[in-house]
Design a protein around this motif. Structure first.
Motif, short mmCIF file in Angstrom:
data_model
loop_
_atom_site.label_atom_id
_atom_site.label_comp_id
_atom_site.label_asym_id
_atom_site.label_seq_id
_atom_site.Cartn_x
_atom_site.Cartn_y
_atom_site.Cartn_z
N ALA A 112 0.85 -1.19 0.00
CA ALA A 112 0.00 0.00 0.00
C ALA A 112 0.88 1.24 0.00
O ALA A 112 2.05 1.18 0.38
CB ALA A 112 -0.93 -0.01 1.21
N PRO A 113 0.37 2.40 -0.42
CA PRO A 113 1.17 3.63 -0.42
C PRO A 113 1.69 4.01 0.95
O PRO A 113 2.68 4.73 1.06
CB PRO A 113 0.18 4.68 -0.96
CG PRO A 113 -0.77 3.91 -1.79
CD PRO A 113 -0.95 2.59 -1.10
N ASN A 114 1.06 3.52 2.02
CA ASN A 114 1.56 3.85 3.36
C ASN A 114 2.66 2.92 3.83
O ASN A 114 3.10 2.99 4.97
CB ASN A 114 0.41 3.84 4.36
CG ASN A 114 -0.25 2.47 4.44
OD1 ASN A 114 0.15 1.50 3.78
ND2 ASN A 114 -1.31 2.36 5.27
N GLY A 115 3.14 1.97 2.99
CA GLY A 115 4.24 1.08 3.33
C GLY A 115 3.81 -0.25 3.84
O GLY A 115 4.64 -1.15 4.04
N PRO A 128 1.81 -12.51 10.15
CA PRO A 128 1.65 -11.05 9.97
C PRO A 128 2.58 -10.51 8.90
O PRO A 128 3.71 -10.96 8.74
CB PRO A 128 1.99 -10.49 11.37
CG PRO A 128 2.85 -11.54 12.02
CD PRO A 128 2.34 -12.87 11.48
N LEU A 129 2.09 -9.53 8.18
CA LEU A 129 2.87 -8.90 7.11
C LEU A 129 3.55 -7.63 7.64
O LEU A 129 2.95 -6.88 8.41
CB LEU A 129 1.96 -8.56 5.93
CG LEU A 129 1.31 -9.76 5.25
CD1 LEU A 129 0.30 -9.29 4.19
CD2 LEU A 129 2.36 -10.67 4.62
N PRO A 130 4.80 -7.36 7.21
CA PRO A 130 5.53 -6.20 7.74
C PRO A 130 5.04 -4.89 7.13
O PRO A 130 4.38 -4.89 6.09
CB PRO A 130 6.98 -6.47 7.35
CG PRO A 130 6.87 -7.29 6.11
CD PRO A 130 5.62 -8.14 6.27
N ASN A 131 5.41 -3.83 7.80
CA ASN A 131 5.19 -2.48 7.28
C ASN A 131 6.57 -1.86 7.00
O ASN A 131 7.37 -1.67 7.92
CB ASN A 131 4.42 -1.64 8.30
CG ASN A 131 3.96 -0.31 7.70
OD1 ASN A 131 4.56 0.21 6.76
ND2 ASN A 131 2.89 0.24 8.24
N PHE A 132 6.87 -1.56 5.72
CA PHE A 132 8.20 -1.08 5.33
C PHE A 132 8.48 0.35 5.80
O PHE A 132 9.59 0.84 5.68
CB PHE A 132 8.35 -1.13 3.81
CG PHE A 132 8.53 -2.53 3.30
CD1 PHE A 132 9.07 -3.52 4.12
CD2 PHE A 132 8.16 -2.87 2.00
CE1 PHE A 132 9.25 -4.81 3.63
CE2 PHE A 132 8.33 -4.16 1.52
CZ PHE A 132 8.87 -5.14 2.33
N GLN A 143 9.13 5.61 -1.13
CA GLN A 143 8.63 6.95 -1.31
C GLN A 143 9.01 7.51 -2.68
O GLN A 143 8.24 8.23 -3.32
CB GLN A 143 9.17 7.87 -0.21
CG GLN A 143 8.46 7.70 1.13
CD GLN A 143 8.99 8.68 2.15
OE1 GLN A 143 10.19 8.89 2.23
NE2 GLN A 143 8.09 9.28 2.92
N GLN A 144 10.24 7.19 -3.13
CA GLN A 144 10.68 7.66 -4.46
C GLN A 144 9.84 7.01 -5.55
O GLN A 144 9.49 7.64 -6.55
CB GLN A 144 12.17 7.33 -4.64
CG GLN A 144 12.71 7.72 -6.02
CD GLN A 144 14.15 7.26 -6.21
OE1 GLN A 144 14.71 6.63 -5.33
NE2 GLN A 144 14.69 7.59 -7.37
N PHE A 182 -1.24 1.47 -5.48
CA PHE A 182 -0.40 0.50 -4.75
C PHE A 182 0.90 0.33 -5.54
O PHE A 182 1.03 0.78 -6.68
CB PHE A 182 -1.13 -0.83 -4.55
CG PHE A 182 -1.63 -1.45 -5.82
CD1 PHE A 182 -0.78 -2.27 -6.61
CD2 PHE A 182 -2.94 -1.24 -6.23
CE1 PHE A 182 -1.27 -2.82 -7.76
CE2 PHE A 182 -3.40 -1.81 -7.40
CZ PHE A 182 -2.58 -2.61 -8.17
N LEU A 183 1.84 -0.38 -4.89
CA LEU A 183 3.15 -0.65 -5.50
C LEU A 183 3.35 -2.14 -5.61
O LEU A 183 2.96 -2.91 -4.70
CB LEU A 183 4.30 -0.07 -4.65
CG LEU A 183 4.39 1.45 -4.53
CD1 LEU A 183 3.56 1.92 -3.34
CD2 LEU A 183 5.85 1.88 -4.33
#
Length: 906
Positions: A112-115, A128-132, A143-144, A182-183
């Protein structure tokens, strides 16, 4: 040599040598050009191949990345269609299907755009999935990518989800309104890059790889030492490739060479930048491999051929030179054989008449150059014909060969023995210092000839007659010297009473009774010395500064057969022993007499002549010091030793050592007869002397030869310039006194002052004598002043301002010529030449201001010519005037009281 025709050298030797070395140098030059040309060609071709290989790598990587970008774009559309952000299970299923059809990727992730990771194939279901956003390193890259349209390729990282090195590929999916939804990230295994690069069709030794714009390694094959972690974890280091990329940031293709970061090796390479991606493909090869390939393909076999060709040609050339040198040696041996046969006697091996002619002139030249004597001997065997008649010609030949051997053994190595024919031999005895040395050689010759000869078992004795001519006493060429020696030989052969001392005869114009080895004169002299028949006379030396007697010269006189004999009549016949005895006698007697004069109040110095034989004796200086020690009242400065420079005696260490010791103790050293034939003016400055005495021969002849005044003037100037005392001998007239006063010499000596005096008459003469002013009415003084004007005019030619014009009437010589015009023959010519000299002088003074150097040299040459003509004419006129005056009877003596004063010559 005129008797032989010289055999020519090998005609092609120089041409062959020139051709060989020209070809040799040309071959080396061609080899160097070929190496340079082949290297540059190979370098250009290799750089082109490296550029092709780097383009191939770039094209393959470009296609691979474009394929990944298309796949991610398609995957994003699918995930957008199923609304994967709100249906993660569906999204994960699609990601799993995508990973299965893409074996090169390590995982597929939806972020997701929030990482926050929404779905990932790297995390098992239910975990559980990580948050980058929590990982700063990964979040900055995300972010780039959120705002970038297209696929981004990141530098290799160690993936936290997959547990190995990966290259992250990130693609952002946007809404129709341009908002990032999304990415998608698909980390590509780094091993896949290695495998991909390893399967490219590359040459052995070529290394290829990818490098990012931030200079991080994106991939390389082969991996150095297989250490992938070290390659990727190490920060970028400066190298040849990095410097080339930084120096040319806009260049799409390029080449480089130098030391690279990986392996720190020197490599040649090429690079190609990819389109749309911050990557650059490169290909490189080590320099050693590059050079080895160039050597193998272009140099190895040509070099082997070149070395073989040069070696073969060098061996051939040396062989030809050896054969040519052997031919040359054979030719020279043949020439020497012919020369020996033409210039040497076949029987004895001695030089014959032609061989003697080759060395005779050289011997005379050496004698003149070294100032040594050359004795030419003509030897003839007495009664040789009876030996031939009694024993046969073969026995006579054996006798001649034995005689030749004995003569060669008796003379020195520098001497020459020649056979003219029959029983006649010629001897050239060189480098003789005096008659004593000649006596020694003749004694050895006489002893060799006196030994019996063994002829057919019988001992016989042979006598010989020897004639001698000594150069330079007997002046002439080789033929004249040989003829004189022949005449002296016949004089010796015809002498009625021939003893051991009469077998040799010295040539003399009247062929008198002077024979070599005659000791009568020497024995008589020693007896006279012991009996008191040898005495001393003392000739005064007057100081010009005071006009009084300042010193005396001790002169030897020998009372023989009721007449006094001066040294010049017997000194040359004395040997070393006699000369040393005479020197000791003169020194002892003179110093003792000087002590008596100084005790009576006469402050005088004493000059004593020293012979070369005395200087050559090792104890000479000690002998002088010993004699001075017997007279404490005489300071060393009151003794002057006059040395006659003959030959090289003053260059010998013994003589120089004596003079330096004596001079260091205060004894004055004078060089006698300066300007004579024996004195070398060029060496005066190097001799330890305090005084020079100008040879009396120059002074005595000046009234008859006034043109020689220039030589006297130069000798006086030489002495004054050396800052030594100048004494002039041979002062025999008032004209001499007036002239020498003008020259400002230090001492005068001669008959115009006094003849040599006995010891008893010295004191009275010293106390009463005062030097007069001399006769100024002579051409000598006037000519001297005239020459001074001429010299000043010459100096003015090069140094303006040193000379001013002098009126013709003011010149002293003009006054004298007019005063004696009735007595001088051709006075008009003399006046005209004299006027021409002054006219040229005036012209020089004018031209020196504005004329050229060529004009000055021309006028100086004319001045020298007219001045010389004037001096020659003046000398001839003076001689004529004096001869006429000598033939005219003198006028009657005036009566007492008549009032007639002194005449011109009084």
């Amino acid at each position: 040599m005129s008797l032989l025709r010289r055999i020519p050298m090998s005609p092609h030797r120089r041409i062959f040598s020139l051709a060989y070395w020209t070809g040799f140098v040309g071959t080396l030059a061609f080899a160097g050009w070929y190496a340079w040309f082949s290297w540059h060609g190979y370098e250009e071709d290799s750089r082109y191949r490296l550029a092709v290989e780097s383009d191939m790598v770039a094209k393959a990587v470009q296609n691979t990345l474009d394929g990944h970008a298309s796949a991610l774009r398609f995957l994003g559309k699918q995930l957008q269609r199923v609304d994967a952000l709100h249906h993660p299970r569906v999204g994960r299923a699609i990601l799993v299907d995508y990973q299965e059809v893409s074996p090169g990727i390590a995982s597929a992730n939806l972020i997701a755009p929030n990482g926050q990771v929404i779905a990932s194939t790297a995390v098992p279901v239910g975990q559980p999935l990580p948050n980058f956003r929590d990982d700063p390193a990964l979040w900055s890259g995300l972010q780039q990518a959120i705002h970038y349209h297209g696929m981004l390729v990141y530098r290799p990282v160690y993936g936290p989800l997959v547990g190995h090195w990966v290259i992250r590929l990130i693609y952002t999916v946007f809404s129709p309104g341009g908002k990032p939804l999304f990415l998608l990230t698909t980390p590509m295994r780094f091993r896949e890059i290695e495998s991909f690069l390893s399967h490219l069709p590359l040459r052995p030794g070529v290394a290829v790889g990818l490098i990012r714009s931030d200079l991080a390694i994106e991939g390389r094959w082969p991996v150095p030492q297989g250490n992938l972690d070290e390659l990727l974890a190490k920060p970028p280091q400066p190298g040849a490739l990095l410097r080339a990329l930084q120096a040319h940031p806009a260049l799409r293709r390029g080449s480089y060479e130098g030391f690279v970061t990986v392996g720190h090796a020197y490599r040649f390479g090429a690079f190609t930048r990819l389109d749309h991606y911050p990557l650059t493909a490169f290909a490189s090869v080590p320099r050693g491999q590059w050079l080895a390939a160039w050597w193998r393909r272009h140099i190895q076999y040509p070099l082997i051929f070149l070395l073989l060709a040069l070696g073969f040609s060098l061996v051939s050339y040396r062989r030809i030179l050896f054969l040519d040198r052997r031919w040359e040696e054979q030719r020279q041996d043949f020439e020497r054989t012919l020369t020996t046969q033409a210039t040497h006697d076949v029987l004895t091996g001695l030089p014959n008449r032609d061989g003697l002619r080759l060395v005779f002139d050289q011997a005379i030249a050496r004698s003149d150059r070294q100032e040594r004597l050359l004795a030419v001997g003509f030897l003839d065997l007495d009664d040789f014909k009876p030996v031939n008649d009694a024993y046969g010609h073969a026995a006579g030949d054996d006798l001649l060969k034995e005689m030749a051997r004995r003569l060669q053994d008796a003379v020195r190595r520098t001497d020459t023995v020649a056979r003219l024919g029959g029983d006649e031999f010629v001897l050239l005895l060189e480098n003789l210092r005096g008659v004593d040395e000649l006596d020694q050689v003749l004694a050895r010759l006489q002893a060799a000839i006196a030994q019996p000869f063994l002829i057919k078992g019988e001992a016989i004795r042979i006598q010989a007659s020897l004639g001698l001519s000594i150069h330079p006493f007997d002046e002439g060429d080789a033929d004249l010297l040989l003829r004189h020696a022949d005449q002296a030989m016949y004089a010796a052969k015809t002498r009625p009473k021939r003893g051991e001392d009469g077998w040799a005869q010295l040539y003399h114009p009247d062929l008198g009774t002077i024979s070599m080895g005659d000791e009568v004169l020497r024995q008589d002299f020693l007896r006279a010395l012991a009996a008191g028949a040898v005495t001393l006379r003392y000739q005064p030396l007057v100081a010009l500064a005071t006009g009084r007697v300042a010193g005396l010269e001790a002169l030897t006189r020998w009372r023989r057969e009721d007449r006094e004999v001066s040294p010049d009549q017997f000194l040359s016949a004395l040997g070393v022993r006699e000369c040393q005895a005479l020197g000791r006698f003169v020194l002892q007697t003179g110093v003792r007499q000087l002590a008596q004069w100084r005790e009576s109040g006469l402050d005088l110095f004493l000059s004593i002549n020293v012979t070369p034989e005395e200087l050559d004796h090792s104890g000479f200086a000690d002998m002088v010091f010993g004699i001075l020690a017997t007279q404490p009242g005489i300071p060393p400065e009151a003794l002057v030793l006059e040395v006659l420079e003959i030959g090289e005696i003053l260059e010998q260490d013994v003589a120089l050592g004596h003079l330096q010791r004596l001079r260091g103790a205060g004894v004055k050293i004078a060089l006698d007869d300066v300007g004579s034939a024996y004195a070398s003016l060029l060496r005066l400055k190097n001799l330890p002397i305090d005084e020079i005495k100008i040879d009396q021969g120059f002074i005595r002849e000046l009234p008859n030869k006034p043109q020689d005044l220039v030589f006297v003037e130069s000798l006086v100037s030489l002495g004054l310039g050396m800052d030594v005392i100048v004494t002039v001998e041979g002062v025999e007239s008032e004209a001499h006194i007036a002239l020498l006063r003008e020259m400002e010499v230090h001492y005068l000596q001669g008959y115009a002052i006094a003849k040599p005096l006995e010891a008893e008459a010295v004191a009275g003469f010293v106390r009463t004598y005062i030097l007069g002013s001399g006769d100024a009415d002579t051409p000598l003084l006037a000519l001297y002043r005239h020459l001074g004007w001429v010299h000043a005019a010459e100096e003015a030619a090069l140094n303006p301002g040193l000379c001013e014009d002098a009126e013709l009437a003011a010149c002293p010589i003009t006054t004298w010529l007019h005063a004696h015009a009735p007595e001088l023959a051709g006075v008009e010519v003399l006046l005209a030449e004299h006027e021409a000299v002054h006219a040229l002088g005036r012209e020089i003074l004018q031209v020196r201001q504005s004329g050229t150097r060529e004009d000055l040299h021309r006028l100086l040459g004319q001045l020298h010519v007219h001045s010389h003509l004037f001096q020659e004419g003046l000398g001839q006129a003076v001689r004529t005037m004096r001869n006429a005056a000598a033939k005219t009877p003198p006028p009657p003596a005036p009566k007492p009281g008549s009032g007639v004063g002194k005449g011109v010559l009084g």
